[in-house]
Scaffold this motif. Structure first.
Motif, PDB file in Angstrom:
ATOM      1  N   SER A 202       6.583  25.141  22.838  1.00  0.00           N
ATOM      2  CA  SER A 202       6.774  24.187  23.928  1.00  0.00           C
ATOM      3  C   SER A 202       7.473  24.869  25.095  1.00  0.00           C
ATOM      4  O   SER A 202       7.272  26.059  25.324  1.00  0.00           O
ATOM      5  CB  SER A 202       7.560  22.966  23.438  1.00  0.00           C
ATOM      6  N   GLN A 203       8.342  24.145  25.761  1.00  0.00           N
ATOM      7  CA  GLN A 203       8.788  24.472  27.102  1.00  0.00           C
ATOM      8  C   GLN A 203       9.993  25.409  27.191  1.00  0.00           C
ATOM      9  O   GLN A 203      10.566  25.853  26.202  1.00  0.00           O
ATOM     10  CB  GLN A 203       9.112  23.166  27.838  1.00  0.00           C
ATOM     11  N   THR A 204      10.387  25.627  28.447  1.00  0.00           N
ATOM     12  CA  THR A 204      11.406  26.602  28.821  1.00  0.00           C
ATOM     13  C   THR A 204      12.750  26.358  28.150  1.00  0.00           C
ATOM     14  O   THR A 204      13.312  27.258  27.526  1.00  0.00           O
ATOM     15  CB  THR A 204      11.592  26.580  30.355  1.00  0.00           C
ATOM     16  N   PHE A 205      13.320  25.166  28.309  1.00  0.00           N
ATOM     17  CA  PHE A 205      14.693  24.924  27.844  1.00  0.00           C
ATOM     18  C   PHE A 205      14.829  25.175  26.345  1.00  0.00           C
ATOM     19  O   PHE A 205      15.815  25.756  25.890  1.00  0.00           O
ATOM     20  CB  PHE A 205      15.125  23.497  28.160  1.00  0.00           C
ATOM     21  N   CYS A 206      13.846  24.713  25.572  1.00  0.00           N
ATOM     22  CA  CYS A 206      13.917  24.869  24.117  1.00  0.00           C
ATOM     23  C   CYS A 206      13.964  26.344  23.739  1.00  0.00           C
ATOM     24  O   CYS A 206      14.761  26.760  22.890  1.00  0.00           O
ATOM     25  CB  CYS A 206      12.708  24.214  23.460  1.00  0.00           C
ATOM     26  N   ASN A 207      13.121  27.147  24.373  1.00  0.00           N
ATOM     27  CA  ASN A 207      13.057  28.559  24.032  1.00  0.00           C
ATOM     28  C   ASN A 207      14.246  29.343  24.561  1.00  0.00           C
ATOM     29  O   ASN A 207      14.761  30.237  23.886  1.00  0.00           O
ATOM     30  CB  ASN A 207      11.739  29.143  24.539  1.00  0.00           C
ATOM     31  N   HIS A 217      18.750  22.393  19.285  1.00  0.00           N
ATOM     32  CA  HIS A 217      19.457  21.130  19.009  1.00  0.00           C
ATOM     33  C   HIS A 217      18.486  20.009  18.619  1.00  0.00           C
ATOM     34  O   HIS A 217      18.785  18.837  18.850  1.00  0.00           O
ATOM     35  CB  HIS A 217      20.287  20.708  20.223  1.00  0.00           C
ATOM     36  N   GLY A 218      17.335  20.366  18.062  1.00  0.00           N
ATOM     37  CA  GLY A 218      16.354  19.365  17.674  1.00  0.00           C
ATOM     38  C   GLY A 218      15.416  18.959  18.790  1.00  0.00           C
ATOM     39  O   GLY A 218      14.534  18.119  18.584  1.00  0.00           O
ATOM     40  N   PHE A 219      15.570  19.539  19.970  1.00  0.00           N
ATOM     41  CA  PHE A 219      14.734  19.179  21.119  1.00  0.00           C
ATOM     42  C   PHE A 219      13.490  20.069  21.164  1.00  0.00           C
ATOM     43  O   PHE A 219      13.555  21.273  20.884  1.00  0.00           O
ATOM     44  CB  PHE A 219      15.499  19.337  22.429  1.00  0.00           C
ATOM     45  N   VAL A 220      12.384  19.472  21.559  1.00  0.00           N
ATOM     46  CA  VAL A 220      11.136  20.214  21.697  1.00  0.00           C
ATOM     47  C   VAL A 220      10.531  20.019  23.089  1.00  0.00           C
ATOM     48  O   VAL A 220       9.440  20.485  23.370  1.00  0.00           O
ATOM     49  CB  VAL A 220      10.149  19.806  20.581  1.00  0.00           C
ATOM     50  N   THR A 221      11.264  19.349  23.966  1.00  0.00           N
ATOM     51  CA  THR A 221      10.843  19.181  25.361  1.00  0.00           C
ATOM     52  C   THR A 221      12.037  19.406  26.274  1.00  0.00           C
ATOM     53  O   THR A 221      13.199  19.348  25.835  1.00  0.00           O
ATOM     54  CB  THR A 221      10.291  17.761  25.620  1.00  0.00           C
TER      55      THR A 221
END
Length: 551
Positions: A202-207, A217-221
């Motif tokens: 997925s996206q920038t912040f997660c990676n 932290h469990g986020f995928v977006t």
């Protein structure tokens, strides 16, 4: 040696060619690690054509596009082969145009060619719905849906417009080595990792979160289910920066002087805000630190993401009314991979020329070049399974269990202790830099993801260092003068309505979530300038904004 292992070999004897050799370390390795993370390119997009089949150095394996036949099939049955971009130079250097989808449901379609429910084809009419295009059975990715998803994303961004073949074939395109002389030269002259995966599909912040915290932290977006605020409230765990600090080891995050703020600092604000003034500096300070031998144990570099960005992110845009004929045309945020090549050349050259006898220098410094995620661009290698940060699959945002990695991203290691033409085939991922630093400095691991990771020292394979005077010089391609850089004017004055790329919007979204949560999300250059000046001035480090860069 096992698969993916690079053994230590002796370097060819180097004679004095009119330079004073730098002293070798007591053992191969590093004292100073520098990482630069660019935006949104897959391995195949930038490096898939690096080596032709049969021309891999010293008989090594290379998992690129010349080593097989790869294609995707559009919903109407049209087959699109993986290919090198073609067309005018300026157009090619801004491909793919428009920007592909990078949001978790888009990546599911790219990996599995699934659209579930079928109404997720019509995203311009409604929000994406569960199960967010994820397959309902546990199966391996087929890497067959990139064209399909590009067509869906094209329609979403253009209010239902139908993509033609000329529009969607770009989904399977990539750059030749000749198009990217800096990237390809460094990949061939040092080490290229052909199985380095992003942490999350997925996206920038997660990676970017995984890269330094070994979790998202469990986020995928970036923003769903809590908006930007969720990152500012994510106080669980810690970061590698905090562990370095606790151990009395030096670290710095360098961001673009003209941008005032750091994405990394905001993304990890619960842990790093207390260091915003002490450990964050502009890029001019980086080059000064390199020249003076003052690099910290770990340095992380952020490219410029807002005005005149050099982060290699594909362009984005909006439909507007043409002044000729009333036909819709595409007005985009300028984007050119050559600007990223200039940044990479500058970083490499600074380190190559560093010759301090007491501090950091080219012998004891490793430069790692990587990308946050694939950004929707094509890659043919299915992401492998992964150990979740907690050690077991647990459903997070959108039901993702973090037991699968993201796609491959271009990753290079430049080290005096790396043999020219090294290809590292080992499976790697974004928590491996944390793994490397914890091993190197005896620090505790952050999660099960880095605890079971692999050190980047598998790219070290020389017992005697290559003296930097014998390293190759690199020269970026000519970058046309940017129309944003008009004499006496700033970008927001020349193009106030030019749209921001997702990384720019995201960084400014975090800034406003913290300091002005009721404000509208900046979408244009004018909005960005107002937000940066109002809320970003003086937050980070000691910087002199200076003139706007021209490349």
């Amino acid at each position: 040696m096992g698969a993916g292992t690079v053994g230590i070999v002796e370097a060819t004897t180097q004679t004095n060619h009119g330079f004073t050799p730098l002293q070798a370390r007591p053992e191969p390795g590093f004292d100073h690690l520098v990482v630069v993370m660019f935006e949104n390119r897959s391995f195949d997009n930038l490096l898939g054509w690096l080596y032709q089949k049969g021309q891999e150095p010293r008989g090594q394996k290379f998992d690129g596009l010349s080593q097989g036949e790869y294609s995707n099939t559009a919903p109407d049955g049209t087959v699109v082969d993986a290919h090198v971009y073609f067309g005018t130079t300026d157009r090619v250097m801004s491909e793919p145009h428009p920007d592909p989808g990078e949001f978790y449901p888009h990546v599911n379609t790219q990996l599995f060619d699934t659209v579930d429910p079928v109404d997720n084809e019509r995203l311009w009419e409604h929000d994406v719905m569960p199960p967010y295009n994820a397959p309902r059975n546990d199966r391996n990715p087929t890497m067959s849906g990139f064209v399909h998803d590009y067509i869906i994303n094209f329609a979403d961004e253009r209010a239902g417009a139908v993509a033609t073949y000329d529009d969607y074939r770009v989904a399977m395109g990539g750059f030749s080595p000749e198009m990217l002389p800096v990237m390809s030269t460094l990949a061939r002259e040092f080490a290229v990792y052909d199985h380095w995966h992003a942490a999350v599909p997925s996206q920038t912040f997660c990676n970017r979160s995984f890269f330094h915290a070994s979790t998202s932290h469990g986020f995928v977006t970036n923003t769903r289910d809590g908006g930007y605020r969720k990152w500012l409230d994510a106080g669980d765990g810690t970061t590698i920066f905090n562990e370095l600090e606790e151990a009395g080891l030096s670290w710095r995050i360098y961001y673009d002087d003209d941008q005032l703020i750091s994405l990394t600092g905001l993304l990890h604000a619960p842990h790093l805000e207390k260091y915003w003034k002490s450990n964050f500096r502009g890029m001019s300070q980086f080059h000064e630190d390199v020249a003076n031998g003052n690099l910290p144990a770990y340095s992380f570099i952020e490219p410029r993401m807002v005005f005149n960005h050099n982060d290699m992110h594909p362009p984005v845009g909006i439909l507007r009314e043409s002044t000729v004929g009333g036909a819709p045309v595409y007005d985009s945020a300028l984007s050119d991979v050559r600007a990223g090549e200039v940044l990479l050349a500058d970083l490499y050259t600074s380190i190559k020329n560093s010759a301090s006898t007491q501090g950091s220098n080219a012998i004891n410094t490793i430069l790692l070049v990587t990308f946050d995620e694939h950004g929707g661009t094509y890659d043919h290698v299915p992401p492998p399974r992964a150990l979740p940060p907690s050690g077991k699959p647990e459903k997070g945002e959108m039901g993702f269990t973090f037991d699968r990695l993201g796609l491959r991203v271009p990753t290079l290691m430049i080290s005096a202790y790396t043999r020219s033409g090294t290809i590292v085939n080992a499976e790697m991922h974004h928590s491996d830099v944390v793994r490397t630093l914890t091993q190197r400095h005896g620090l505790p691991h952050l999660s099960n993801r880095d605890k079971t990771g692999t050190s980047i020292l598998n790219g070290v394979n020389l017992a005697t260092p290559r003296q930097p005077a014998l390293w190759p010089d690199v020269h970026a391609s000519y970058v046309p003068p940017n129309p944003e850089a008009q004499a006496g004017k700033k970008p927001h004055e020349v193009f106030p309505d030019r749209p921001l790329t997702p990384p720019a919007r995201g960084m400014l979204g975090l800034l406003l979530a913290k300091y002005d949560p009721t404000a509208a999300l900046p979408l244009t250059y004018a909005d960005a300038y107002a937000a940066l000046v109002t809320h970003g001035t003086g937050l980070f480090g000691v910087t002199d904004p200076g003139p706007t860069p021209t490349n």
